[in-house]
Write an enzyme that holds these catalytic residues in place. Structure first.
Site, mmCIF file in Angstrom:
data_model
loop_
_atom_site.group_PDB
_atom_site.id
_atom_site.type_symbol
_atom_site.label_atom_id
_atom_site.label_comp_id
_atom_site.label_asym_id
_atom_site.label_seq_id
_atom_site.Cartn_x
_atom_site.Cartn_y
_atom_site.Cartn_z
ATOM 1 N N ALA A 47 1.043 31.211 -6.017
ATOM 2 C CA ALA A 47 0.404 29.998 -6.535
ATOM 3 C C ALA A 47 0.358 30.023 -8.061
ATOM 4 O O ALA A 47 0.596 29.001 -8.714
ATOM 5 C CB ALA A 47 -1.003 29.857 -5.952
ATOM 6 N N TYR A 48 0.055 31.187 -8.633
ATOM 7 C CA TYR A 48 0.018 31.311 -10.087
ATOM 8 C C TYR A 48 1.393 31.014 -10.687
ATOM 9 O O TYR A 48 1.526 30.242 -11.635
ATOM 10 C CB TYR A 48 -0.444 32.713 -10.492
ATOM 11 N N SER A 49 2.417 31.620 -10.112
ATOM 12 C CA SER A 49 3.776 31.421 -10.628
ATOM 13 C C SER A 49 4.213 29.963 -10.504
ATOM 14 O O SER A 49 4.815 29.409 -11.423
ATOM 15 C CB SER A 49 4.766 32.325 -9.892
#
Length: 109
Positions: A3-5
């Site tokens: 999700a961060y990426s």
């Protein structure tokens, strides 16, 4: 990590589009991709953070990028080099190298 990426990639794409769209309006958009910054949030990371910068050092570098007139920058520059090298790896090798990489622990539900 996924999700961060994904959100980081989306933010970069959005800023790159805005830079072109707003070019003639007088608004300058600068895309800055910082590496690891020493904050209370990163202090909890259970993994190595290469090229960790203090918040003050990161702020100085960000101001320098903005003042330079650059449209895009990765700070520190070493992170950009690492990312470029990793992008050259075959998918299978990349997957094997990072499949067991340490991750932030999940919060209990």
């Amino acid at each position: 990590a996924a999700a961060y990426s994904a959100s980081k990639a989306a933010a970069i794409s959005y800023l790159e589009s805005l830079r072109v769209e707003l070019r003639l309006s007088g608004v300058r958009v600068v895309t800055i991709c910082p590496g690891y910054v020493d904050t209370p949030m990163t202090a909890r990371n259970p993994y190595a953070m290469p090229f960790l910068m203090s918040a003050e050092a990161a702020a100085r570098k960000i101001i320098s990028v903005i003042d330079s007139g650059a449209a895009f920058a990765v700070i520190p520059w070493q992170m950009a080099l690492v990312a470029r090298v990793l992008a050259l790896l075959p998918n299978g090798l990349y997957d094997r190298l990072f499949a067991n990489a340490p991750r932030k622990p999940r919060r209990p539900s």
